[in-house]
Motif scaffolding. Structure first.
Motif, PDB file in Angstrom:
ATOM      1  N   ASN A  71       0.873  -1.178   0.000  1.00 37.51           N
ATOM      2  CA  ASN A  71       0.000   0.000   0.000  1.00 37.51           C
ATOM      3  C   ASN A  71       0.907   1.224   0.000  1.00 37.51           C
ATOM      4  OD1 ASN A  71      -1.659   2.143   0.603  1.00 37.51           O
ATOM      5  ND2 ASN A  71      -2.790   1.118   2.250  1.00 37.51           N
ATOM      6  N   LEU A 119       0.485   4.249   0.237  1.00 37.27           N
ATOM      7  CA  LEU A 119       0.148   5.320   1.177  1.00 37.27           C
ATOM      8  C   LEU A 119       0.715   5.041   2.565  1.00 37.27           C
ATOM      9  CD1 LEU A 119      -1.620   7.915   0.830  1.00 37.27           C
ATOM     10  CD2 LEU A 119      -3.456   6.643   1.931  1.00 37.27           C
ATOM     11  N   THR A 120       0.653   3.772   2.972  1.00 42.38           N
ATOM     12  CA  THR A 120       1.063   3.466   4.353  1.00 42.38           C
ATOM     13  C   THR A 120       2.440   2.815   4.423  1.00 42.38           C
ATOM     14  OG1 THR A 120      -0.008   1.289   4.183  1.00 42.38           O
ATOM     15  CG2 THR A 120      -1.325   3.096   5.070  1.00 42.38           C
ATOM     16  N   PRO A 137      -3.423  14.538   4.562  1.00 40.36           N
ATOM     17  CA  PRO A 137      -4.067  15.704   5.160  1.00 40.36           C
ATOM     18  C   PRO A 137      -3.646  15.924   6.621  1.00 40.36           C
ATOM     19  CG  PRO A 137      -5.719  14.109   4.345  1.00 40.36           C
ATOM     20  CD  PRO A 137      -4.392  13.525   4.102  1.00 40.36           C
ATOM     21  N   THR A 143      -2.462   9.932  10.956  1.00 39.45           N
ATOM     22  CA  THR A 143      -3.005   8.656  10.449  1.00 39.45           C
ATOM     23  C   THR A 143      -2.926   8.666   8.924  1.00 39.45           C
ATOM     24  OG1 THR A 143      -5.186   9.682  10.512  1.00 39.45           O
ATOM     25  CG2 THR A 143      -4.672   8.189  12.302  1.00 39.45           C
ATOM     26  N   PRO A 144      -2.333   7.653   8.305  1.00 36.89           N
ATOM     27  CA  PRO A 144      -1.623   6.561   8.948  1.00 36.89           C
ATOM     28  C   PRO A 144      -0.379   7.099   9.650  1.00 36.89           C
ATOM     29  CG  PRO A 144      -1.182   6.545   6.587  1.00 36.89           C
ATOM     30  CD  PRO A 144      -2.204   7.606   6.831  1.00 36.89           C
ATOM     31  N   ASP A 203      -7.951   4.563   4.578  1.00 35.82           N
ATOM     32  CA  ASP A 203      -7.325   5.552   3.687  1.00 35.82           C
ATOM     33  C   ASP A 203      -8.393   6.484   3.110  1.00 35.82           C
ATOM     34  OD1 ASP A 203      -4.974   4.216   4.184  1.00 35.82           O
ATOM     35  OD2 ASP A 203      -4.823   3.276   2.203  1.00 35.82           O
ATOM     36  N   GLU A 239      -9.853   8.834   5.848  1.00 35.74           N
ATOM     37  CA  GLU A 239      -8.943   9.884   6.315  1.00 35.74           C
ATOM     38  C   GLU A 239      -8.937  11.076   5.373  1.00 35.74           C
ATOM     39  OE1 GLU A 239      -5.631   7.394   6.982  1.00 35.74           O
ATOM     40  OE2 GLU A 239      -6.398   6.924   8.978  1.00 35.74           O
ATOM     41  N   LYS A 240      -9.431  10.891   4.175  1.00 38.21           N
ATOM     42  CA  LYS A 240      -9.513  12.029   3.258  1.00 38.21           C
ATOM     43  C   LYS A 240     -10.699  12.927   3.642  1.00 38.21           C
ATOM     44  CE  LYS A 240      -8.593  10.954  -1.214  1.00 38.21           C
ATOM     45  NZ  LYS A 240      -8.642  10.141  -2.453  1.00 38.21           N
ATOM     46  N   ARG A 296     -11.155  14.301   6.586  1.00 40.41           N
ATOM     47  CA  ARG A 296     -10.871  15.052   7.836  1.00 40.41           C
ATOM     48  C   ARG A 296     -11.322  16.491   7.712  1.00 40.41           C
ATOM     49  NH1 ARG A 296      -6.385  13.088  10.649  1.00 40.41           N
ATOM     50  NH2 ARG A 296      -5.630  15.182  10.970  1.00 40.41           N
TER      51      ARG A 296
END
Lengths: 213, 151
Positions: free
Chosen positions: A100, A102-103, A147, A194-195, B145, B148-149, B151
């Motif tokens: 993944n 992203l993480t 974010p 997070t993450p 994932d 979390e977008k 927020r």
């Protein structure tokens, strides 16, 4: 696909190593093999039905393959796989765990620029950009990807060895009420809530406040 | 942290859920040999859900995980089981908060998200229950994932 009977030991430790989403597949040579082993690589988008060969990593003797372009969509997850060949025989395909972007990426420290007056320091922080294979591509800051990205900033008074730690969400910080003519050293880290992802601290940027007017 | 799902505002700790999942991710995903099918991300990606449909989709997904996933994910590993039940409890409390939004009519289900959720259920029903539940649990980071977008 008419593959040979594969009796060669398998490539080992097949995994993605990723920094700022530059996603590179790495592996170790099969046990007991010296030079002469060649490899080929394929990858798959998780949930999509087919494996895709990577032509630039076909019959290669190195033990890495840059799959950044193929895995650049960080809303998807991926698998990659490697097969070894030597003296007419081959290994099994050996797969990564699910990747993944992203993480599973690591993040570089932010860039730090510092200026000073006699009694304050101004710090500007810049988050790294998402890796792009083609320089012409649009730059994407990791700030846009995460974010929840924050900065931890450390400010050290070189004379007194006193250290302050700040946690900020925007990228500028002014530290007031400092001593004139004194050296201060600044370093900063990225912290994604997070993450959970933390960069290392940047190297120190030292500056001396102006002498009293 | 406060999340905005359409006009619905819910505070929840995704970090706790995320930490629990990260601790068991490799274990759970290694139990899912099917690379060619995803419950949550294909053919429709969660990331294409309109923001106005986010509340409804999130509530449906939390209900899906509470009713159809966690209860079918028992393993022989007590550490993994403890993490799964802690995640399940977090989902239960979050769903309760989302449910309050639904009661206040802030949680409208658009046609598109209804269709997407139907596809998720179809993907789930395409496998036997245990495999489908384990695959869904292994895809929790896809859900996190996406959330979390918001927020």
């Amino acid at each position: 696909s008419g593959e040979l009977y594969c009796s060669l030991p398998n490539p080992r430790n097949v995994r993605f190593e990723s920094i700022n989403m530059k996603n590179v597949l790495h592996w170790s040579a099969p046990e007991g093999t010296d030079d002469g082993v060649l490899y080929k690589v394929k990858y798959a988008v998780y949930g999509v039905g087919k494996w895709i060969r990577k032509p630039e990593c076909r019959n290669i003797n190195r033990t890495w393959c840059d799959l950044s372009t193929e895995t650049s969509d960080y809303e998807e997850q991926y698998y990659a796989s490697v097969k070894a060949f030597l003296n007419g025989t081959c290994s099994d395909w050996m797969e990564t765990t699910r990747f993944n972007p992203l993480t599973d990426t690591k993040i570089d420290p932010p860039m730090v620029s510092v200026s000073s007056t006699d009694r304050s320091i101004s710090i500007i922080l810049t988050a790294p950009e998402k890796w792009k294979s083609n320089p012409e591509e649009e730059s994407i800051s990791l700030l846009q990807v995460y974010p929840g990205l924050q900065y931890n900033v450390s400010v050290l008074n070189k004379k007194t060895k006193k250290r302050w730690l700040f946690s900020i969400s925007n990228n500028t910080l002014v530290v007031p009420w400092l001593e004139p003519g004194t050296a201060y050293c600044v370093s900063a880290q990225i912290h994604v809530t997070t993450p959970v992802l933390d960069s290392g601290f940047s190297k120190e940027h030292c500056i001396t406040t102006l002498k009293d007017k | 942290k406060t999340f905005h799902f359409g006009s619905c505002r819910v505070s929840m700790s995704l970090a706790e859920i995320r930490a629990g999942f990260t601790a068991i991710k490799a274990n759970i995903q290694s139990r899912d040999p099917v690379r060619t099918l995803s419950i949550l991300s294909h053919p429709h990606s969660l990331h294409k859900v309109k923001s106005s449909d986010r509340c409804c989709m999130t509530h449906q997904l939390f209900t899906f995980y509470v009713d159809k996933v966690f209860k079918h994910c028992r393993t022989e590993d007590s550490f993994v089981n403890r993490k799964i039940s802690s995640i399940a409890n977090s989902f239960l409390s979050a769903r309760r908060k989302l449910g309050q939004c639904r009661e206040q009519n802030n949680c409208v289900c658009g046609e598109e998200s209804t269709e997407k959720f139907k596809q998720i259920l179809a993907n789930y029903e395409g496998l036997n229950v245990t495999s489908a539940a384990m695959k869904s649990l292994g895809e929790l980071d896809i859900l996190l994932d996406w959330m979390e977008k918001s927020r």
